[in-house]
Design a protein around this motif. Structure first.
Motif, PDB file in Angstrom:
ATOM      1  N   GLU A 102       0.832  -1.222   0.000  1.00 38.80           N
ATOM      2  CA  GLU A 102       0.000   0.000   0.000  1.00 38.80           C
ATOM      3  C   GLU A 102       0.860   1.264   0.000  1.00 38.80           C
ATOM      4  O   GLU A 102       0.502   2.274  -0.577  1.00 38.80           O
ATOM      5  CB  GLU A 102      -0.964  -0.006   1.193  1.00 38.80           C
ATOM      6  N   LYS A 103       2.022   1.161   0.653  1.00 37.15           N
ATOM      7  CA  LYS A 103       2.915   2.332   0.682  1.00 37.15           C
ATOM      8  C   LYS A 103       3.506   2.579  -0.698  1.00 37.15           C
ATOM      9  O   LYS A 103       3.681   3.720  -1.123  1.00 37.15           O
ATOM     10  CB  LYS A 103       4.073   2.084   1.660  1.00 37.15           C
ATOM     11  N   ILE A 104       3.827   1.470  -1.382  1.00 38.20           N
ATOM     12  CA  ILE A 104       4.407   1.607  -2.724  1.00 38.20           C
ATOM     13  C   ILE A 104       3.360   2.206  -3.666  1.00 38.20           C
ATOM     14  O   ILE A 104       3.648   3.116  -4.446  1.00 38.20           O
ATOM     15  CB  ILE A 104       4.944   0.244  -3.213  1.00 38.20           C
ATOM     16  N   SER A 105       2.107   1.745  -3.535  1.00 39.83           N
ATOM     17  CA  SER A 105       1.028   2.309  -4.371  1.00 39.83           C
ATOM     18  C   SER A 105       0.870   3.801  -4.104  1.00 39.83           C
ATOM     19  O   SER A 105       0.640   4.593  -5.012  1.00 39.83           O
ATOM     20  CB  SER A 105      -0.313   1.635  -4.061  1.00 39.83           C
ATOM     21  N   PHE A 106       0.982   4.154  -2.842  1.00 40.04           N
ATOM     22  CA  PHE A 106       0.835   5.546  -2.405  1.00 40.04           C
ATOM     23  C   PHE A 106       1.879   6.428  -3.106  1.00 40.04           C
ATOM     24  O   PHE A 106       1.571   7.501  -3.636  1.00 40.04           O
ATOM     25  CB  PHE A 106       1.062   5.515  -0.892  1.00 40.04           C
ATOM     26  N   LEU A 107       3.126   5.933  -3.132  1.00 45.06           N
ATOM     27  CA  LEU A 107       4.201   6.709  -3.757  1.00 45.06           C
ATOM     28  C   LEU A 107       4.042   6.742  -5.270  1.00 45.06           C
ATOM     29  O   LEU A 107       4.250   7.773  -5.914  1.00 45.06           O
ATOM     30  CB  LEU A 107       5.559   6.111  -3.372  1.00 45.06           C
ATOM     31  N   ARG A 108       3.643   5.586  -5.834  1.00 47.43           N
ATOM     32  CA  ARG A 108       3.458   5.541  -7.295  1.00 47.43           C
ATOM     33  C   ARG A 108       2.295   6.428  -7.709  1.00 47.43           C
ATOM     34  O   ARG A 108       2.304   7.024  -8.780  1.00 47.43           O
ATOM     35  CB  ARG A 108       3.245   4.102  -7.765  1.00 47.43           C
ATOM     36  N   ALA A 109       1.279   6.537  -6.855  1.00 50.04           N
ATOM     37  CA  ALA A 109       0.132   7.412  -7.162  1.00 50.04           C
ATOM     38  C   ALA A 109       0.575   8.865  -7.278  1.00 50.04           C
ATOM     39  O   ALA A 109      -0.083   9.667  -7.936  1.00 50.04           O
ATOM     40  CB  ALA A 109      -0.935   7.280  -6.076  1.00 50.04           C
ATOM     41  N   MET A 110       1.679   9.201  -6.628  1.00 52.67           N
ATOM     42  CA  MET A 110       2.217  10.561  -6.728  1.00 52.67           C
ATOM     43  C   MET A 110       3.340  10.612  -7.767  1.00 52.67           C
ATOM     44  O   MET A 110       4.190  11.505  -7.740  1.00 52.67           O
ATOM     45  CB  MET A 110       2.754  11.037  -5.371  1.00 52.67           C
ATOM     46  N   GLY A 111       3.344   9.651  -8.670  1.00 50.79           N
ATOM     47  CA  GLY A 111       4.248   9.709  -9.818  1.00 50.79           C
ATOM     48  C   GLY A 111       5.672   9.252  -9.567  1.00 50.79           C
ATOM     49  O   GLY A 111       6.522   9.351 -10.451  1.00 50.79           O
ATOM     50  N   ALA A 112       5.967   8.737  -8.363  1.00 49.83           N
ATOM     51  CA  ALA A 112       7.354   8.323  -8.084  1.00 49.83           C
ATOM     52  C   ALA A 112       7.670   6.996  -8.781  1.00 49.83           C
ATOM     53  O   ALA A 112       6.810   6.122  -8.900  1.00 49.83           O
ATOM     54  CB  ALA A 112       7.557   8.169  -6.582  1.00 49.83           C
ATOM     55  N   LYS A 113       8.922   6.870  -9.226  1.00 48.19           N
ATOM     56  CA  LYS A 113       9.402   5.587  -9.732  1.00 48.19           C
ATOM     57  C   LYS A 113      10.043   4.889  -8.532  1.00 48.19           C
ATOM     58  O   LYS A 113      10.952   5.448  -7.891  1.00 48.19           O
ATOM     59  CB  LYS A 113      10.437   5.846 -10.830  1.00 48.19           C
ATOM     60  N   VAL A 114       9.552   3.716  -8.201  1.00 52.36           N
ATOM     61  CA  VAL A 114      10.008   3.057  -6.973  1.00 52.36           C
ATOM     62  C   VAL A 114      10.861   1.827  -7.318  1.00 52.36           C
ATOM     63  O   VAL A 114      10.416   0.957  -8.058  1.00 52.36           O
ATOM     64  CB  VAL A 114       8.805   2.636  -6.099  1.00 52.36           C
ATOM     65  N   TYR A 115      12.089   1.785  -6.814  1.00 53.65           N
ATOM     66  CA  TYR A 115      12.971   0.626  -6.974  1.00 53.65           C
ATOM     67  C   TYR A 115      12.934  -0.186  -5.688  1.00 53.65           C
ATOM     68  O   TYR A 115      13.205   0.348  -4.614  1.00 53.65           O
ATOM     69  CB  TYR A 115      14.421   1.068  -7.198  1.00 53.65           C
ATOM     70  N   LEU A 116      12.615  -1.466  -5.803  1.00 49.34           N
ATOM     71  CA  LEU A 116      12.593  -2.323  -4.616  1.00 49.34           C
ATOM     72  C   LEU A 116      13.956  -2.984  -4.450  1.00 49.34           C
ATOM     73  O   LEU A 116      14.459  -3.643  -5.363  1.00 49.34           O
ATOM     74  CB  LEU A 116      11.519  -3.401  -4.771  1.00 49.34           C
ATOM     75  N   CYS A 117      14.561  -2.827  -3.286  1.00 50.47           N
ATOM     76  CA  CYS A 117      15.912  -3.344  -3.032  1.00 50.47           C
ATOM     77  C   CYS A 117      15.863  -4.306  -1.845  1.00 50.47           C
ATOM     78  O   CYS A 117      15.073  -4.096  -0.918  1.00 50.47           O
ATOM     79  CB  CYS A 117      16.857  -2.200  -2.705  1.00 50.47           C
ATOM     80  N   PRO A 118      16.719  -5.339  -1.845  1.00 53.76           N
ATOM     81  CA  PRO A 118      16.660  -6.316  -0.754  1.00 53.76           C
ATOM     82  C   PRO A 118      16.926  -5.671   0.610  1.00 53.76           C
ATOM     83  O   PRO A 118      17.835  -4.852   0.750  1.00 53.76           O
ATOM     84  CB  PRO A 118      17.755  -7.333  -1.105  1.00 53.76           C
TER      85      PRO A 118
END
Ligand code: PMP
Length: 339
Positions: A102-118
């Protein structure tokens, strides 16, 4: 009077200071909450995102179409994404792969490109979110890395805004400022300004059980045995941030997850303020030092963000129970919908 603005960024800063009437009953003094959720991105981090980005613009570091890079899934990420939209920049956030969807969706909803790192690699591993963010910033022309824990402009943004606001809002009568320290920017930036105005103002930092900051403040040393996981997000750390100016802090108070969670719910139910977990942590710390206050005390607590970000945490009875927080102590603090 309601204003008219050119864009949401003009709504950043100048948050209200609101009296706490019930949750501080029984303590001497007057208590006020600095409600940072009134920023358009609903947290204190709007201030640093705007200031750091505009400071880079003034220095000529950002040209149209620039990229802003950071390593957070929390409030700072949202604020940077928001500022980037209005200014026409790209926002790239490197976050742990343990971040809730849900947090990732929240950031993507504001146009951010999100990289998931281990999550489970050391900070200096090339796959860690720190290293990934650094690499992206180094390899992307026309970009900056916000690096909030080690960026003095974080602290300066609060010296320039939060501190003067609190001074004016209390007409210079503030005696104590209390706030959680994550990067330390909010509390210590505001404190630097306030202590210039009146060196007698007491600054109280709030740290989490499981974090190293309080002990470091008291002894100058990091005790690795202290480091353990905790649930409150946004305060405490297992490293010493450069944005944290220890010289302006008079006292540190440690708080744990359970009382801070109850205090957060109490603030909603008794003051009608829907604020985040660290606001409850600051109230818990305030109660722990009640004997420091007199009838003349004017105490300001920083409430850094909005409670809507914690619906699956402190505002969920199921989550509270899953943490082993004792059911009987929930009495009167359950959300009414679930009773
Ligand atoms: N509370 C919350 C919810 C936060 O996200 C943060 C920022 N990490 C803080 C408190 C602490 O603010 P600062 O980083 O300015 O010390």
């Amino acid at each position: 009077m309601a204003g008219t603005y050119n864009n949401v960024l003009e709504l950043i800063n100048n948050t209200p200071l609101v009296r706490l009437n019930k949750v501080t009953e029984g303590m001497k003094g007057k208590f006020f909450a600095k409600l940072e959720c009134y920023n358009p991105g609903h947290s204190t981090k709007d201030r640093i995102a705007l200031h750091i980005i505009e400071n880079a613009e003034r220095k000529g570091l950002l040209k149209p179409g620039a990229t802003i890079v950071e390593t957070t899934s929390g409030n700072t990420g949202f604020s940077i994404a928001m500022v980037s939209i209005v200014k026409g920049y790209k926002c790239i956030l490197a976050v742990s792969d343990k971040t809730k969807p849900e947090k990732i969706s929240f950031l993507r909803a504001m146009g951010a490109k999100v990289y998931l790192c281990p999550a489970n690699v050391p900070a200096d591993d090339p796959r860690s979110y720190y290293e990934v963010a650094k690499k992206i910033a180094a390899e992307t022309p026309n970009s900056i890395y916000i690096n909030q824990y080690f960026n003095k402009e974080n602290t300066k943004s609060h010296y320039l805004t939060t501190g003067p606001e609190i001074w004016e809002q209390t007409q210079g009568k503030i005696t104590h400022l209390i706030g959680c320290t994550g990067t330390g920017g909010t509390l210590t930036g505001a404190a630097e300004y306030l202590k210039e105005k009146n060196p007698n103002i007491k600054i109280i930092g709030v740290d989490a059980v499981g974090s190293v900051l309080k002990k470091y403040f008291e002894t100058g040393e990091i005790d690795p045995n202290e480091i353990k996981p905790y649930q409150i997000e946004g305060l405490g750390k297992n490293l010493i941030p450069e944005a944290l100016d220890f010289s302006v802090i008079d006292k540190y108070v440690k708080v744990s997850d359970e009382p801070s969670a109850y205090a957060t719910r109490e603030i909603a139910l008794k003051e009608a303020m829907m604020v985040g977990y660290t606001s409850g942590a600051s109230l818990t710390a305030t109660r722990k030092i009640a004997e420091d206050f007199t009838d003349e005390s004017v105490v300001v607590l920083i409430f850094p963000d909005h409670g809507s970000r914690y619906m699956t945490k402190v505002f969920s009875d199921e989550w509270m129970q899953s943490q082993g927080f004792v059911k009987s102590r929930l009495n009167g603090l359950e959300s009414h919908a679930t009773i």
